[in-house]
Scaffold this motif. Structure first.
Motif, PDB file in Angstrom:
ATOM      1  N   UNK A  27       0.837  -1.202   0.000  1.00 62.08           N
ATOM      2  CA  UNK A  27       0.000   0.000   0.000  1.00 62.08           C
ATOM      3  C   UNK A  27       0.872   1.254   0.000  1.00 62.08           C
ATOM      4  N   UNK A  28       1.965   1.219   0.749  1.00 61.50           N
ATOM      5  CA  UNK A  28       2.865   2.372   0.777  1.00 61.50           C
ATOM      6  C   UNK A  28       3.378   2.683  -0.624  1.00 61.50           C
ATOM      7  N   UNK A  29       3.834   1.654  -1.314  1.00 60.81           N
ATOM      8  CA  UNK A  29       4.396   1.856  -2.649  1.00 60.81           C
ATOM      9  C   UNK A  29       3.343   2.413  -3.610  1.00 60.81           C
ATOM     10  N   UNK A  47      -9.493  10.033   3.139  1.00 56.95           N
ATOM     11  CA  UNK A  47     -10.366   9.310   4.055  1.00 56.95           C
ATOM     12  C   UNK A  47      -9.999   7.840   4.030  1.00 56.95           C
ATOM     13  N   UNK A  48      -9.873   7.290   5.219  1.00 54.24           N
ATOM     14  CA  UNK A  48      -9.275   5.966   5.311  1.00 54.24           C
ATOM     15  C   UNK A  48     -10.155   4.861   4.749  1.00 54.24           C
ATOM     16  N   UNK A  49     -11.426   4.896   5.051  1.00 53.66           N
ATOM     17  CA  UNK A  49     -12.282   3.792   4.624  1.00 53.66           C
ATOM     18  C   UNK A  49     -12.351   3.669   3.101  1.00 53.66           C
ATOM     19  N   UNK A  50     -12.705   4.738   2.397  1.00 55.95           N
ATOM     20  CA  UNK A  50     -12.747   4.592   0.943  1.00 55.95           C
ATOM     21  C   UNK A  50     -11.381   4.269   0.342  1.00 55.95           C
ATOM     22  N   UNK A  51     -10.333   4.870   0.893  1.00 59.42           N
ATOM     23  CA  UNK A  51      -8.992   4.590   0.377  1.00 59.42           C
ATOM     24  C   UNK A  51      -8.642   3.119   0.555  1.00 59.42           C
ATOM     25  N   UNK A  52      -8.935   2.600   1.735  1.00 60.60           N
ATOM     26  CA  UNK A  52      -8.645   1.190   1.995  1.00 60.60           C
ATOM     27  C   UNK A  52      -9.407   0.311   1.012  1.00 60.60           C
ATOM     28  N   UNK A  53     -10.644   0.661   0.779  1.00 56.17           N
ATOM     29  CA  UNK A  53     -11.440  -0.108  -0.169  1.00 56.17           C
ATOM     30  C   UNK A  53     -10.807  -0.071  -1.553  1.00 56.17           C
ATOM     31  N   UNK A  54     -10.402   1.118  -1.965  1.00 58.60           N
ATOM     32  CA  UNK A  54      -9.846   1.246  -3.309  1.00 58.60           C
ATOM     33  C   UNK A  54      -8.543   0.482  -3.450  1.00 58.60           C
ATOM     34  N   UNK A  55      -7.868   0.247  -2.337  1.00 65.86           N
ATOM     35  CA  UNK A  55      -6.625  -0.516  -2.404  1.00 65.86           C
ATOM     36  C   UNK A  55      -6.856  -1.992  -2.123  1.00 65.86           C
ATOM     37  N   UNK A  56      -8.055  -2.315  -1.693  1.00 63.01           N
ATOM     38  CA  UNK A  56      -8.354  -3.711  -1.416  1.00 63.01           C
ATOM     39  C   UNK A  56      -7.710  -4.223  -0.147  1.00 63.01           C
ATOM     40  N   UNK A  57      -7.463  -3.348   0.804  1.00 60.38           N
ATOM     41  CA  UNK A  57      -6.909  -3.774   2.081  1.00 60.38           C
ATOM     42  C   UNK A  57      -7.767  -3.190   3.196  1.00 60.38           C
ATOM     43  N   UNK A  58      -7.470  -3.586   4.410  1.00 60.88           N
ATOM     44  CA  UNK A  58      -8.223  -3.029   5.525  1.00 60.88           C
ATOM     45  C   UNK A  58      -7.548  -1.752   6.002  1.00 60.88           C
ATOM     46  N   UNK A  60      -5.943  -1.171   8.656  1.00 58.77           N
ATOM     47  CA  UNK A  60      -4.683  -1.338   9.380  1.00 58.77           C
ATOM     48  C   UNK A  60      -3.449  -1.164   8.487  1.00 58.77           C
ATOM     49  N   UNK A  61      -3.313  -1.953   7.427  1.00 56.24           N
ATOM     50  CA  UNK A  61      -2.139  -1.712   6.582  1.00 56.24           C
ATOM     51  C   UNK A  61      -2.185  -0.348   5.896  1.00 56.24           C
ATOM     52  N   UNK A  62      -3.381   0.146   5.621  1.00 58.31           N
ATOM     53  CA  UNK A  62      -3.460   1.474   5.021  1.00 58.31           C
ATOM     54  C   UNK A  62      -2.862   2.511   5.950  1.00 58.31           C
ATOM     55  N   UNK A  63      -3.210   2.416   7.219  1.00 53.72           N
ATOM     56  CA  UNK A  63      -2.689   3.398   8.167  1.00 53.72           C
ATOM     57  C   UNK A  63      -1.180   3.306   8.255  1.00 53.72           C
ATOM     58  N   UNK A  64      -0.656   2.115   8.132  1.00 56.23           N
ATOM     59  CA  UNK A  64       0.798   1.964   8.110  1.00 56.23           C
ATOM     60  C   UNK A  64       1.379   2.756   6.938  1.00 56.23           C
ATOM     61  N   UNK A  65       0.722   2.641   5.802  1.00 57.69           N
ATOM     62  CA  UNK A  65       1.204   3.370   4.622  1.00 57.69           C
ATOM     63  C   UNK A  65       1.120   4.876   4.839  1.00 57.69           C
ATOM     64  N   UNK A  66       0.049   5.319   5.441  1.00 62.16           N
ATOM     65  CA  UNK A  66      -0.117   6.756   5.668  1.00 62.16           C
ATOM     66  C   UNK A  66       0.968   7.288   6.599  1.00 62.16           C
ATOM     67  N   UNK A  67       1.260   6.516   7.645  1.00 63.26           N
ATOM     68  CA  UNK A  67       2.323   6.931   8.562  1.00 63.26           C
ATOM     69  C   UNK A  67       3.644   7.052   7.807  1.00 63.26           C
TER      70      UNK A  67
END
Lengths: 237, 237
Positions: A27-29, A47-58, A60-67
């Motif tokens: 997700x970070x990449x 926004x985390x929820x739609x972004x996570x959906x668009x990446x197909x992950x939950x 949690x890993x999305x937030x890791x990428x954002x950090x």
DNA sequence: GCCCTCCCTCATGTATCCAATCCTAAGAGG
DNA sequence: CCTCTTAGGATTGGATACATGAGGGAGGGC
């Protein structure tokens, strides 16, 4: 460059298993590319929820990428309010190039001072020869651009590696982590410019091999500074 | 470089709500200190559950902290195997100082070239006067050390801010994110050395105000390089 | 006796759930 | 008509439950 990070030569990436990547790294990449390519509008709130959906992950890993991206300076963060895409202006790119010119110049000085390992010298010579061949036609064809770009990246990366200073290397990479500021994106259609740029490479290696630290540093600093001028004029149009 | 810069003087930190910090940020700060202070042994593996317990948070904010510190270069990460404390050697500190000397020198060049805002010049003059007063006794007393250190930090930080190049500023901070490499830790008991160092400050500001970019740059580069030599000799014992 | 394999345990990676905070907007009061 | 207040929904922060891969030891085969 699907599974590859932006800087393929990054030590950690290639030494460790490049195959098994976590979703967070993935997700970070992906997000990094989106920001650098401008797929995400500057200032846009993420926004985390739609972004996570668009990446197909939950989330949690999305937030890791954002950090990660926030610390890379591509995103801005405010507690309890989330992440936004950083706004980049011409000054940011200018600043990035100004520092990069100094840092890469310093790297050349280090290379000249410490001396190059023979293997590295060979690689650099191979880069120069590859460039010579590509430019031999007298004009750079569209098909010649990708290999020239790859050669260019390898030349600079090899020097950075030989400088043996992990901070210099890391910082140069960070300056390229700015939209439009990556030397992977150059679109120099002007053959004279690219010819001169390649001539810089020749002189830089010669200076380094001759142990001429100041000269190598000055050449590289000018090399990068001029690249900025070309890019600036291009962006103004 | 973005979210957390461990330097309280950072505008973002003080302007935005300093009160409401997320547990992840808190954990990042605490862990960073632990690594820099050497509370965590180099090479030590960081198990998430016990670490989270010791910090009084759950794994979620802890992992945020680990991601942050890994990207700051204080920790190493391997997928599915966790985080370890990075091993720092003398070369790391030496490399950090080498780059910092160049970058802070560049910052001085920028200040001299662009000119200082009057407010900044006043602050710098105040720093110099404060230093003069502390050193007036002829010897630096133990009670004089903390204020001198604070003055020193403010002097350098002010210059970095006036350079108006966020990369330079961020990179200098990153070079201080190395155990033993922070100028907040210096323990120069030698009065002659600290006297000379403070004299450097005087000359640097004079050069900047006079628009002497090269001179200011050279002075600052030497200033930092010498600090490294002092530290190196100290660490060797 | 040594090595290889399998399985069990533990740590990490991911998803989901709950709590706290923020933004919006509607409504009451001035 | 404007402003201040106050609920409501939406969004982020944190905790916990579940899944997956890593590491180690016991047991059997050679």
């Amino acid at each position: 460059m699907a599974g590859q990070d932006r800087f393929p030569a990054q030590d950690a990436e290639i030494l460790s298993n490049p195959l098994r990547r976590t979703e967070g790294e993935e997700a970070t990449a992906i997000l990094r590319e989106r920001v650098l390519n401008g797929d995400l509008a500057p200032g846009e709130r993420l926004h985390q929820v739609p972004l996570a959906l668009s990446l197909g992950v939950s989330r949690t890993p999305l937030r890791e990428a954002l950090v990660n991206l926030a610390q890379e300076g591509l995103l801005e963060y405010e507690a309890n309010r989330g992440y936004t895409v950083r706004r980049f202006g011409m000054e940011d790119i200018q600043q990035a190039y100004a520092v990069r010119a100094r840092l890469e110049g310093f790297a050349c000085w280090l290379c000249a001072t410490q001396g190059l390992p023979e293997a590295a010298a060979a690689r650099l010579r191979a880069c120069l020869e590859a460039g010579d061949r590509i430019l031999a036609a007298g004009t750079l064809t569209p098909e010649g651009l990708p290999p020239y770009r790859a050669m260019n990246v390898e030349f600079h990366e090899t020097l950075l590696a030989c400088a043996e200073n992990r901070f210099v290397r890391s910082f140069v990479h960070q300056t390229q982590n700015v939209p439009m500021a990556s030397d992977r994106l150059f679109v120099w259609e002007d053959h004279a410019i690219i010819r001169r740029s390649h001539d810089d490479h020749h002189r830089i290696l010669r200076a380094i091999l001759a142990g001429q630290g100041e000269r190598a540093e000055a050449l590289m600093r000018e090399h990068v500074t001029f690249a900025w001028e070309v890019l600036r004029d291009l962006l103004r149009r």
